[in-house]
Write an enzyme that holds these catalytic residues in place. Sequence first.
Site, PDB file in Angstrom:
ATOM      1  N   GLU A 191      -2.874   1.637   1.279  1.00  0.00           N
ATOM      2  CA  GLU A 191      -2.998   1.893  -0.159  1.00  0.00           C
ATOM      3  C   GLU A 191      -4.461   1.797  -0.613  1.00  0.00           C
ATOM      4  O   GLU A 191      -4.937   2.629  -1.380  1.00  0.00           O
ATOM      5  CB  GLU A 191      -2.093   0.921  -0.936  1.00  0.00           C
ATOM      6  CG  GLU A 191      -2.035   1.223  -2.406  1.00  0.00           C
ATOM      7  CD  GLU A 191      -0.637   1.270  -3.015  1.00  0.00           C
ATOM      8  OE1 GLU A 191       0.364   1.161  -2.291  1.00  0.00           O
ATOM      9  OE2 GLU A 191      -0.561   1.443  -4.235  1.00  0.00           O
TER      10      GLU A 191
ATOM     11  N   TYR B  54      -8.336  -2.333 -14.541  1.00  0.00           N
ATOM     12  CA  TYR B  54      -8.027  -3.203 -13.401  1.00  0.00           C
ATOM     13  C   TYR B  54      -9.299  -3.541 -12.626  1.00  0.00           C
ATOM     14  O   TYR B  54      -9.571  -4.700 -12.317  1.00  0.00           O
ATOM     15  CB  TYR B  54      -7.017  -2.492 -12.496  1.00  0.00           C
ATOM     16  CG  TYR B  54      -6.580  -3.252 -11.275  1.00  0.00           C
ATOM     17  CD1 TYR B  54      -5.535  -4.182 -11.345  1.00  0.00           C
ATOM     18  CD2 TYR B  54      -7.188  -3.046 -10.037  1.00  0.00           C
ATOM     19  CE1 TYR B  54      -5.116  -4.872 -10.219  1.00  0.00           C
ATOM     20  CE2 TYR B  54      -6.775  -3.735  -8.905  1.00  0.00           C
ATOM     21  CZ  TYR B  54      -5.748  -4.641  -8.995  1.00  0.00           C
ATOM     22  OH  TYR B  54      -5.338  -5.321  -7.881  1.00  0.00           O
TER      23      TYR B  54
ATOM     24  N   THR C 212      -3.311 -12.669 -10.223  1.00  0.00           N
ATOM     25  CA  THR C 212      -3.804 -13.787  -9.410  1.00  0.00           C
ATOM     26  C   THR C 212      -3.978 -13.378  -7.952  1.00  0.00           C
ATOM     27  O   THR C 212      -4.720 -14.030  -7.227  1.00  0.00           O
ATOM     28  CB  THR C 212      -2.819 -14.974  -9.466  1.00  0.00           C
ATOM     29  OG1 THR C 212      -1.499 -14.451  -9.293  1.00  0.00           O
ATOM     30  CG2 THR C 212      -2.906 -15.707 -10.782  1.00  0.00           C
TER      31      THR C 212
ATOM     32  N   ASP D 152       2.524  -6.695  -3.599  1.00  0.00           N
ATOM     33  CA  ASP D 152       3.609  -5.714  -3.548  1.00  0.00           C
ATOM     34  C   ASP D 152       4.113  -5.488  -2.128  1.00  0.00           C
ATOM     35  O   ASP D 152       5.313  -5.460  -1.870  1.00  0.00           O
ATOM     36  CB  ASP D 152       3.133  -4.373  -4.120  1.00  0.00           C
ATOM     37  CG  ASP D 152       2.689  -4.480  -5.562  1.00  0.00           C
ATOM     38  OD1 ASP D 152       2.784  -5.590  -6.132  1.00  0.00           O
ATOM     39  OD2 ASP D 152       2.231  -3.465  -6.112  1.00  0.00           O
TER      40      ASP D 152
HETATM   41  P1  ADP Z   1       4.445   2.517  -8.646  1.00  0.00           P
HETATM   42  O1  ADP Z   1       4.022   1.644  -9.774  1.00  0.00           O
HETATM   43  O2  ADP Z   1       5.862   2.906  -8.784  1.00  0.00           O
HETATM   44  O3  ADP Z   1       4.114   1.939  -7.307  1.00  0.00           O
HETATM   45  P2  ADP Z   1       2.449   4.449  -7.860  1.00  0.00           P
HETATM   46  O4  ADP Z   1       1.723   5.450  -8.645  1.00  0.00           O
HETATM   47  O5  ADP Z   1       1.682   3.360  -7.203  1.00  0.00           O
HETATM   48  O6  ADP Z   1       3.593   3.860  -8.808  1.00  0.00           O
HETATM   49  O7  ADP Z   1       3.241   5.196  -6.694  1.00  0.00           O
HETATM   50  C1  ADP Z   1       4.116   6.260  -7.001  1.00  0.00           C
HETATM   51  C2  ADP Z   1       4.008   7.342  -5.950  1.00  0.00           C
HETATM   52  O8  ADP Z   1       4.660   6.922  -4.723  1.00  0.00           O
HETATM   53  C3  ADP Z   1       4.730   8.615  -6.346  1.00  0.00           C
HETATM   54  O9  ADP Z   1       3.896   9.454  -7.117  1.00  0.00           O
HETATM   55  C4  ADP Z   1       5.064   9.234  -4.998  1.00  0.00           C
HETATM   56  O10 ADP Z   1       3.954   9.896  -4.451  1.00  0.00           O
HETATM   57  C5  ADP Z   1       5.340   8.003  -4.140  1.00  0.00           C
HETATM   58  N1  ADP Z   1       6.785   7.683  -4.138  1.00  0.00           N
HETATM   59  C6  ADP Z   1       7.377   6.570  -4.605  1.00  0.00           C
HETATM   60  N2  ADP Z   1       8.716   6.609  -4.442  1.00  0.00           N
HETATM   61  C7  ADP Z   1       8.992   7.782  -3.862  1.00  0.00           C
HETATM   62  C8  ADP Z   1      10.197   8.429  -3.440  1.00  0.00           C
HETATM   63  N3  ADP Z   1      11.398   7.875  -3.628  1.00  0.00           N
HETATM   64  N4  ADP Z   1      10.088   9.651  -2.862  1.00  0.00           N
HETATM   65  C9  ADP Z   1       8.880  10.236  -2.687  1.00  0.00           C
HETATM   66  N5  ADP Z   1       7.722   9.689  -3.080  1.00  0.00           N
HETATM   67  C10 ADP Z   1       7.756   8.473  -3.663  1.00  0.00           C
HETATM   68 MG    MG Z   2       2.143   1.400  -6.722  1.00  0.00          MG
END
Ligand code: ADP
Ligand code: MG
Length: 381
Positions: free
Chosen positions: A160, A221, A36, A172
């Site tokens: 993002e 999506y 939504t 988010d």
């Molecule tokens: P999510 O659904 O968890 O948001 P995404 O693919 O959007 O998944 O984002 C994940 C990415 O964010 C990871 O591949 C990494 O690059 C970054 N990331 C998330 N948490 C961490 C962390 N604790 N340390 C380093 N990078 C992180």
């Molecule tokens: Mg994400």
Amino acid sequence: MTQLEKVHAQFIAEFGEAPSFIVRAPGRVNLIGEHTDYNDGFVFPLAIDRAAWIALRPRADATVCAISLDMDDRRQFALDDLRRPAELKWIDYLTGVAWALAERGYALRGWEGVLAGDVPIGSGLSSSAALELAAARAFHCVSGFEWDAAAIALACQAAENEWLGVKCGIMDQMISAAGVQNRALLIDCRSLETDAAPLPDESAVVILDTGTRRGLVDSAYNERREQCEAAARHFAVKALRDIDSPSFAARAHELDALSRKRARHVITENDRTLRARDAMNADDAALLGQLMIESHISLRDDFEVSSPALDAIVDCANADEACYGARMTGAGFGGCAVALVNAEGARSFVERVSACYIAATGNQPALYVTRACRGAETVFP
Ligand code: ADP
Ligand code: MG
């Protein structure tokens, strides 16, 4: 060792003194209001007790130097020479936030620090938004600009969308910025107004990670977004948010069958999400659970973003005596579901649903009882 202790100890090991600041920003789970947000509608997430943490100190130059304990990696970048990534790495989330904040006129200073988190990556609990908001909070600490949760969330969403090239709505970043302890947050994704509502007494929120990861999610999506936009154009409104259930019922026949299903999900989901607030304010766990069950059916049958694994874990949860209601959460096609359960029965719920899901699918799930926490904050000093 907690994440706080971990970044604190590692900061001292790396830099030989205590950090100037420690910040955290949480992941999230959405109770109701799925798909939504990009329709200018309503979402109802809570910030969870898993977060990204950064221990840091300011730098005299315009450089950011970060060590990721989870990636076992050290990277740096210059604030006056931000480079758009060819291939996404963790540091690009920090670069992107710096870019988006600078674009909006925030004067940024450099910092160095240690980063770690316990939001599972890629399971739909938004570890990326947690990382973005933690980075924004780090910049806030060293640069001293005003912290307006909605403005910062918009900047992180822009990072993002425009820097990392990932399409997402505002949910988010907004919940990671503005989460309230022991409350779920109704967010109007058009005005960004929020309304914190208490979770029902004696209830607990359980995250049910199917252990499956989203495949094909980006193209699906984008396709859903386009279908929603086309339906809004047909009705000559800015977004599907602008159509209520009665007017939709009167004109639904004008749409082809597929568009009708997609629009019906969004319009009825907005309705359910607003009714969920009333259920929470009335402390009515049974009604809130029922709305979550209906949300899942709509996501599965009308919006078609569930998966066999999500359906299996939701069915196991809904069949359990401790459960008020469960649904898939996040973009779909894998990742997590969320359940509202009786607090006393939460532990045994976790065991029974794990066993049920393993028997049904052979996949290994991860279930955790969570609680609603505050959004991004400076926890030290
Ligand atoms: P999510 O659904 O968890 O948001 P995404 O693919 O959007 O998944 O984002 C994940 C990415 O964010 C990871 O591949 C990494 O690059 C970054 N990331 C998330 N948490 C961490 C962390 N604790 N340390 C380093 N990078 C992180
Ligand atoms: Mg994400």
